[in-house]
Design an enzyme around this catalytic site. Structure first.
Site, short mmCIF file in Angstrom:
data_model
loop_
_atom_site.label_atom_id
_atom_site.label_comp_id
_atom_site.label_asym_id
_atom_site.label_seq_id
_atom_site.Cartn_x
_atom_site.Cartn_y
_atom_site.Cartn_z
N GLU A 1 -5.83 7.66 -4.89
CA GLU A 1 -6.05 6.45 -5.68
C GLU A 1 -5.73 6.67 -7.15
O GLU A 1 -6.19 7.63 -7.78
CB GLU A 1 -7.52 6.02 -5.53
CG GLU A 1 -7.93 4.85 -6.39
CD GLU A 1 -7.14 3.58 -6.10
OE1 GLU A 1 -6.74 2.90 -7.06
OE2 GLU A 1 -6.91 3.28 -4.91
N HIS B 1 -10.72 5.86 -9.29
CA HIS B 1 -10.39 4.45 -9.53
C HIS B 1 -11.06 4.02 -10.84
O HIS B 1 -12.18 4.43 -11.13
CB HIS B 1 -10.90 3.59 -8.36
CG HIS B 1 -10.34 2.20 -8.34
ND1 HIS B 1 -10.61 1.27 -9.32
CD2 HIS B 1 -9.52 1.58 -7.45
CE1 HIS B 1 -9.98 0.13 -9.02
NE2 HIS B 1 -9.31 0.30 -7.91
N THR C 1 -3.00 -1.50 -4.71
CA THR C 1 -3.14 -0.56 -3.58
C THR C 1 -2.58 -1.15 -2.29
O THR C 1 -1.93 -0.44 -1.52
CB THR C 1 -4.63 -0.20 -3.38
OG1 THR C 1 -5.07 0.55 -4.51
CG2 THR C 1 -4.83 0.63 -2.12
N ASP D 1 -0.87 6.14 -5.23
CA ASP D 1 -0.53 4.76 -4.88
C ASP D 1 0.00 3.94 -6.06
O ASP D 1 0.89 3.13 -5.91
CB ASP D 1 -1.73 4.04 -4.24
CG ASP D 1 -2.90 3.84 -5.19
OD1 ASP D 1 -3.02 4.61 -6.16
OD2 ASP D 1 -3.71 2.93 -4.94
N HIS D 2 -0.54 4.18 -7.26
CA HIS D 2 -0.07 3.45 -8.44
C HIS D 2 -0.64 4.10 -9.69
O HIS D 2 -1.37 5.08 -9.61
CB HIS D 2 -0.44 1.96 -8.37
CG HIS D 2 -1.91 1.71 -8.16
ND1 HIS D 2 -2.87 1.95 -9.12
CD2 HIS D 2 -2.60 1.23 -7.08
CE1 HIS D 2 -4.06 1.64 -8.66
NE2 HIS D 2 -3.93 1.21 -7.43
#
Length: 740
Positions: A260, A421, A304, A482-483
């Site tokens: 994440e 996150h 996500t 993911d990003h």
């Protein structure tokens, strides 16, 4: 006397409507606080939730006013209130079972799953449910004994319309305040809970119906000619497999680890002399790891969920929201789980310590063909076990292995981590005392290193288990970020830590910050650090080819990263295009938007450069446009590749994952390929230093009582349904014999 005065206020027809609305409002609040977990984070959200049911309930019940005859008007208002209460009650039961809200599509398909549902529904009832219906029972009795009298006066259209208009005013005010607190609430809906929290169950149902109809209209206007253009485009860009790697990992388990908000600059980085991610660093440089130093995320508003979609389908997210939430409940996918099942009989599962409704995963995973989805209901729920977006990573991995070892091999399993996150908060008890983070002026950056370090430790523990259990030798492990985690606002503060001058920061630097880690690791894999330019869209064809499965017949916008003909062009969802020679910010070819590979802004382009840049921009635009058309119009329903079986979502029930796995192990007996069948219970091999599990080690190996009871309850229902189905089948066979 006081009772008489009180009831006297409701003797008029408007008073009766007011009584129904107030009663519905009170029971809605009762349900919201006692049965639903809406995640009310601050006083304003509580206030918005209090007002959320009023507007739509006034509008709905006021429709009874349009009946001119008094008796008919009262009956209509009661019927509408009854229907509204039934919707509320149905959502309560559904939420208790699935931790989600009923969609219009679910209602439409109720007949397909209603058989045998009676017993399981009864098991979900609670004594407090009487309060949901009590007001209607009392009001009907008061009407019957004429304590509340029917108002015989005539109400003109203007007064009736004024009441309905007032309802719309309250609804509009509610939506305006909700939008201020949660911008783009209906445009970028990643969780149905958010819509219910801000707008209420009634408004959510209307919104869902409109969205469902809009999607249906778009798909109805689709044509196979559009699909043919898209297939031609993807086939023209297809990259054949590298013979050295094709089938190198054939038959192996595939473990996907979703990091994440994890960015590439974390790899190899040190803070105060200590590596932020020492384990990942060692894996990145391992001789059996294919690592990519120029790999980019390509997510849009779906964040996500966009990353998941690209990895599973090799198609882009949509331009105006999340594909998962907007289209995921109805679209046809040709995703990794079903492709692997069709070609090599893989079993598939997702592990995620958040609610199943988040990003609409409950629906999407079924449409993708995932056998199992282990959401937060399958893990511990003790206070302190979770951070903002779900179960903390160390607990998550530790508590997942008891399910993983029961999966039939080969399997395709995805683990979605959440601790790293935003806002990157980590309790002191979870922090490594030997790792001291940065001391910048931005607390977000300082916290980011702490949560990334924690995630790294969690991964090390998981890998240790894989090696001890024997799964390591049998698996290909794919790890990706993911990003981005840090945003534009943090980059100038971060710049000195990564060797950049904040005063020279440009759009080029921001584009480079979209790099995320990507690694493929297997004990027998010929590894190395690759500088190949690639993105999330390229993952699926790469994985398929490593497993010995050709991706040529599928509609995929990415290409195999190991192929000599891999297309080294990365297209961002915002239109930015990156190639080995150029970076086109926003996909624009005009002055001030084109950089060369070194980051130099090109102010004057040669004729050759203009032609090259124009070609790149066109490719980026076409890729996004074709992908949007494919998904928005659900065109894959018209195309079934040879050997591929379309998914039947109703085949999957994620409430009974554990029971299904155990039933299958029992049915297969000695033929079972589950790790627990081959080696016994391996979950006891898992070791973690998670403080929460220090005195609760049994939670690593034992199935939660809530999972066992849920499986037992649903099993009874399925047995009942199966008996009924078998009886029907026997009857049909008997009838067939008589005919013969």
């Amino acid at each position: 006397m006081k009772h008489s005065k009180f009831l006297g206020k409701f003797q008029s027809r408007t008073g009766f409507l007011t009584l129904l609305v107030i009663c519905y409002w009170l029971k809605y609040l009762f349900v919201a606080y006692c049965d639903l977990n809406l995640g009310l984070a601050n006083p304003l959200q509580h206030i918005i939730m209090w007002f959320s049911p009023l507007g739509m309930s006034i509008i709905l019940i006021s429709l009874g006013f349009y009946f001119s005859k008094p008796l008919a008007s009262y009956i209509a208002m009661l019927a509408l209130d009854f229907a509204n209460t039934a919707l509320l009650f149905a959502n309560v039961l559904y939420y208790r079972q699935f931790t989600d809200f009923i969609t219009v599509k679910t209602m439409a398909n109720l007949s397909k799953v209603s058989q045998g549902l009676g017993k399981s529904s009864a098991a979900l009832l609670a004594p407090s449910d009487i309060f949901i219906w009590l007001d209607l029972i009392v009001i009907v009795i008061l009407l019957a004994v004429k304590v509340i009298k029917i108002d015989q006066r005539s109400y003109g259209f203007s007064r009736t319309f004024a009441i309905t208009s007032f309802g719309f005013f309250v609804l509009g005010l509610n939506m305006m305040v909700a939008e201020c607190n949660r911008p783009r609430l209906l445009k970028n809906t990643f969780d149905r809970t958010y819509v219910v929290k801000y707008l209420g169950i009634d408004t959510f149902t209307v919104y869902d119906a409109i969205k469902n109809e809009s999607s249906s209209t778009v798909t109805k206007n689709a044509s196979t000619s559009e699909l043919n253009k898209i297939i031609n485009f993807t086939q023209q860009n297809y990259a054949p497999a590298n013979s050295e790697y094709f089938g190198a990992e054939k038959g192996k388990n595939v473990i996907i680890i979703h990091l994440e908000s994890f960015q590439q600059f974390l790899i190899g980085m040190k803070v105060n002399g200590k590596e932020v991610t020492p384990f990942l660093n060692s894996l990145y440089k391992n001789k059996h790891t294919l690592s990519y130093s120029n790999f980019y995320h390509q997510v849009g508003l779906g964040r996500t969920s966009d990353a998941e979609n690209m990895l599973e389908t090799s198609t882009y997210g949509i331009s105006d929201g999340s594909l998962f939430t907007s289209l995921g409940s109805s679209n046809t996918f040709q995703a990794a789980p079903q492709i692997l099942r069709a070609n090599s009989n893989y079993t598939s599962a997702v592990f995620h310590g958040n609610v199943g409704s988040f990003w609409n995963r409950n629906d999407v995973y079924k449409n993708m063909g995932y056998n199992y989805f282990f959401d937060k209901n399958y893990f511990s729920r003790e206070s302190g076990d979770s951070s903002g977006y779900g179960l903390k990573d160390k607990l998550f991995f530790a508590e997942s292995v008891k399910y993983l070892e029961r999966m039939q091999q080969p399997f395709y399993a995805k683990f979605i981590t959440v601790t790293n996150h935003t806002p990157f908060e980590l309790a002191t008890a979870d922090q490594d005392p030997n790792f001291k983070t940065s001391s910048t002026s931005d607390v977000t950056i300082n916290n980011y290193f702490l949560t990334a370090h924690y995630l790294d430790q969690a991964l090390k523990e998981f890998f240790t288990y894989l090696k001890k259990s024997g799964l390591y030798e049998k698996s290909m492990i794919v790890i990706y970020g993911d990003h981005y985690g840090l945003s534009n606002e943090e980059y100038t503060t971060l710049a000195p830590l990564i060797g950049k001058d904040p005063n020279d920061w440009s759009s080029y630097n921001t584009a480079q910050m979209q790099k995320v880690p990507f690694m493929i690791h297997a004990s027998n894999l010929k590894g190395g650090i690759k500088s190949t330019l690639a993105g999330e869209i390229d993952v699926l064809p790469t994985i398929l080819h490593l497993l010995g499965i050709s991706s040529k017949q599928y509609v995929q916008f990415g290409t195999d990263m190991l192929s000599a003909k891999h297309k080294q062009i990365v297209v961002f969802r915002n239109g930015t295009v990156i190639s080995p020679k150029y970076v086109l910010i926003g996909g624009k070819t005009s002055k001030g938007n084109v950089y060369d590979a070194s980051g130099k802004l090109l102010t004057k382009l040669t004729k050759k450069q203009k032609a090259e840049v124009k070609k790149l921009a066109a490719y980026g635009k076409n890729s996004l446009a074709y992908s949007d058309t494919l998904n928005n119009k659900n065109l894959l329903r018209y195309y079934t590749p040879k050997g591929f079986s379309p998914v039947i979502p109703s085949d999957y029930n994620y409430s009974t994952n554990y029971q299904q796995m155990m039933d299958l192990i029992e049915q297969l007996g000695k033929q079972s390929t589950a790790l627990i069948s081959q080696k016994g219970d391996t979950s006891k091999l898992y070791k973690t230093d998670a403080s929460q599990l220090a005195k609760r080690q049994s939670e690593i190996t034992q199935i939660p009582e809530s999972v066992l009871s849920s499986s037992s309850s649903m099993n009874e229902s399925m047995t009942s349904s199966s008996s009924s189905s078998n009886a029907s089948s026997s009857s049909s066979k008997a009838s067939s014999k008589k005919t013969k």
